[in-house]
Design an enzyme around this catalytic site. Structure first.
Site, PDB file in Angstrom:
ATOM      1  N   ASP A  27       0.834  -1.201   0.000  1.00 39.48           N
ATOM      2  CA  ASP A  27       0.000   0.000   0.000  1.00 39.48           C
ATOM      3  C   ASP A  27       0.868   1.249   0.000  1.00 39.48           C
ATOM      4  O   ASP A  27       0.618   2.193  -0.761  1.00 39.48           O
ATOM      5  CB  ASP A  27      -0.906   0.016   1.223  1.00 39.48           C
ATOM      6  CG  ASP A  27      -1.985  -1.044   1.188  1.00 39.48           C
ATOM      7  OD1 ASP A  27      -3.153  -0.702   0.960  1.00 39.48           O
ATOM      8  OD2 ASP A  27      -1.663  -2.236   1.381  1.00 39.48           O
ATOM      9  N   GLN A  59       4.896  -8.710   1.456  1.00 40.15           N
ATOM     10  CA  GLN A  59       3.950  -8.428   0.370  1.00 40.15           C
ATOM     11  C   GLN A  59       4.725  -8.176  -0.923  1.00 40.15           C
ATOM     12  O   GLN A  59       5.949  -8.067  -0.905  1.00 40.15           O
ATOM     13  CB  GLN A  59       3.057  -7.223   0.727  1.00 40.15           C
ATOM     14  CG  GLN A  59       1.866  -7.581   1.578  1.00 40.15           C
ATOM     15  CD  GLN A  59       0.888  -6.429   1.760  1.00 40.15           C
ATOM     16  OE1 GLN A  59       1.279  -5.271   1.840  1.00 40.15           O
ATOM     17  NE2 GLN A  59      -0.395  -6.742   1.857  1.00 40.15           N
ATOM     18  N   GLY A 108      -0.915 -10.299  -1.541  1.00 41.48           N
ATOM     19  CA  GLY A 108      -1.741  -9.108  -1.598  1.00 41.48           C
ATOM     20  C   GLY A 108      -3.147  -9.393  -2.071  1.00 41.48           C
ATOM     21  O   GLY A 108      -4.023  -8.543  -1.953  1.00 41.48           O
ATOM     22  N   ASP A 128      -5.579 -11.724  -1.043  1.00 40.44           N
ATOM     23  CA  ASP A 128      -5.653 -12.627   0.094  1.00 40.44           C
ATOM     24  C   ASP A 128      -6.409 -13.928  -0.140  1.00 40.44           C
ATOM     25  O   ASP A 128      -5.907 -15.005   0.171  1.00 40.44           O
ATOM     26  CB  ASP A 128      -6.282 -11.896   1.284  1.00 40.44           C
ATOM     27  CG  ASP A 128      -5.484 -10.676   1.698  1.00 40.44           C
ATOM     28  OD1 ASP A 128      -4.483 -10.364   1.031  1.00 40.44           O
ATOM     29  OD2 ASP A 128      -5.860 -10.042   2.684  1.00 40.44           O
ATOM     30  N   GLU A 133     -12.388   0.757  -2.007  1.00 42.17           N
ATOM     31  CA  GLU A 133     -11.316  -0.237  -2.002  1.00 42.17           C
ATOM     32  C   GLU A 133     -11.359  -1.080  -3.276  1.00 42.17           C
ATOM     33  O   GLU A 133     -10.335  -1.334  -3.901  1.00 42.17           O
ATOM     34  CB  GLU A 133     -11.459  -1.121  -0.768  1.00 42.17           C
ATOM     35  CG  GLU A 133     -10.327  -2.087  -0.532  1.00 42.17           C
ATOM     36  CD  GLU A 133     -10.511  -2.893   0.753  1.00 42.17           C
ATOM     37  OE1 GLU A 133      -9.628  -3.727   1.034  1.00 42.17           O
ATOM     38  OE2 GLU A 133     -11.519  -2.695   1.465  1.00 42.17           O
TER      39      GLU A 133
END
Length: 417
Positions: A32, A101, A158, A160, A385
């Site tokens: 992120d 990540q 990333g 999930d 998101e």
């Protein structure tokens, strides 16, 4: 839109880094922060540099950049798994998680530098940590025979709860019911999030890694997968690290050589029937699920199978240009779900990566259409998101930092062209 996006990044700024979301993700997340820096560079280059340098403060002595750097200002039980679960610390003393990540950080650093080329000192400061990060992946995470690096937990991708992880996850013994309390469903629709069974497996897998001291050689990995997105971003970042090395008087050749070797291995081991797919390191078998991770290698410079991959993106499984952004999963699959986290919805960060690949390939029509969709949806959804790939309806958190940052980036590129 640019003013609203900048306001989202302002409200999520902590003074040293940017949280992905004030509600669902109240700490600093690894990839992120890289995406956030890519957008921040257009409105606050100093903050973009600080974003990446603060993340490197959470780097471990072995070179890994953990996927979460925990803030001491946030209650310890605000997020699960929190610092009490991971029991992990960076070399600086910062409490962190123990997994990683995708390694997009060197690319983010190079793009951040380009926004303010006078600050060569920034590159000199971040290069050693970025080189050590790539070295950790090369030396500790090359678990299979073909040279690619492996993830050892679905969260490391990333993406999930991607359908690609279902088979390998079935080997994992879940943590006992009642041994943990989820926090994600306090802030997001239960029907969108991973199931309790899968979450139990995530926790069990992380606990095993923790209990073996996060030692990649000593841990009996029930889950080990070569992920095309993770490796593609490592390739992109190796190219960026070569550019950084050249700019500060270091030798770029080792980085370019490793990028070339990884590209060859990526194509040889993971490109099947027009799409990159994950490989289960434990069984040695290719995983059949067709996910957006298999399109991300479009961003790899000089990818030899780019034309075939673009055909797949335009085909019935992803329908690039017909759907909103790029679906995260095969539209023709029986278990496709337009709102189920990484099992169908479209995400802004993967759209940005594919947009970058399309632009590099000279596919400007597709690239410009995707950029316009990204900016329009970001504004229309309040910087959601992720979104439904058919309707564009918002899902997940709002005022999401990487959505705002990447909308800023593609709009700045459009204004400059």
């Amino acid at each position: 839109m640019r003013a609203d996006a900048a306001a989202v990044l302002d409200q999520n700024w902590t003074g040293r880094s940017t949280v992905p979301s004030r509600s669902l993700y109240p700490h600093q997340w690894s990839w992120d922060s890289a995406f956030i820096a890519i957008g921040l560079r257009h409105v606050a280059a100093d903050r973009a540099r600080t974003e990446l340098e603060s993340l490197l403060q959470a780097q471990w002595a072995d070179g890994r950049i953990p996927h979460i750097a925990f803030s001491p200002d946030v209650p310890r039980d605000a997020y699960f798994p929190g610092p009490h679960f991971w029991q992990a610390h960076a070399a600086s003393g910062t409490e962190t998680s123990g997994i990683v990540q995708p390694p997009i950080h060197a690319l983010a650093a190079w793009l951040t530098y380009q926004a303010d080329p006078a600050d060569v000192g920034f590159l000199e400061r971040v290069y050693p940590g970025l080189a050590a990060w790539h070295g950790y992946l090369r030396d500790r995470r090359t678990l299979g025979p073909g040279g690619l690096v492996a993830i050892v937990h679905p969260w490391e991708s990333g993406m999930d709860n991607s359908p690609a992880w279902d088979g390998p996850l079935a080997r994992v013994t879940p943590a006992p019911a009642g041994s943990f309390v989820r926090r994600d469903t306090d802030h997001a629709a239960v029907t969108d999030r991973p199931t309790d069974l899968d979450y139990g497996r995530y926790v069990g897998l992380a606990a095993t890694y923790r209990d073996h001291g996060y030692d990649d050689r000593a841990t009996p990995h029930a889950f080990a997968v070569e992920d095309p997105c993770f490796n593609a971003l490592l390739i992109c970042s190796e190219h960026a690290l070569a550019d950084i090395a050249a700019r500060i008087g270091r030798d770029p050749a080792p980085h370019r050589q490793y990028a070339e070797e990884l590209t060859g291995a990526l194509v040889e081991r993971l490109f099947v029937d027009g799409l990159f797919r994950s490989r289960d390191v434990v069984s040695g078998e290719i995983i059949g699920a067709a996910t957006v991770a298999g399109l991300v290698p479009l961003a790899v410079p000089g990818l030899p199978v780019a034309d075939e991959l673009l055909e797949t993106a335009l085909g019935p499984r992803f329908r690039l240009g017909e759907t909103r952004l790029v679906p995260s999963y095969d539209l023709t699959a029986d278990d496709f779900g337009p709102g189920r986290y990484w099992r169908g919805p479209s995400w802004f960060n993967t759209a940005w990566l594919i947009h970058r690949g399309l632009a590099q390939l000279g596919q400007l029509g597709y690239a410009e259409a995707l950029a316009a969709d990204l900016v329009g949806l970001a504004e229309a959804t309040g910087f959601a998101e992720y979104v439904d790939p058919f309707t564009g309806a918002a899902h997940g958190a709002r005022s999401f930092s990487w959505t705002a940052a990447l909308a800023l980036d593609v709009s700045a590129e459009g204004a400059a062209s």
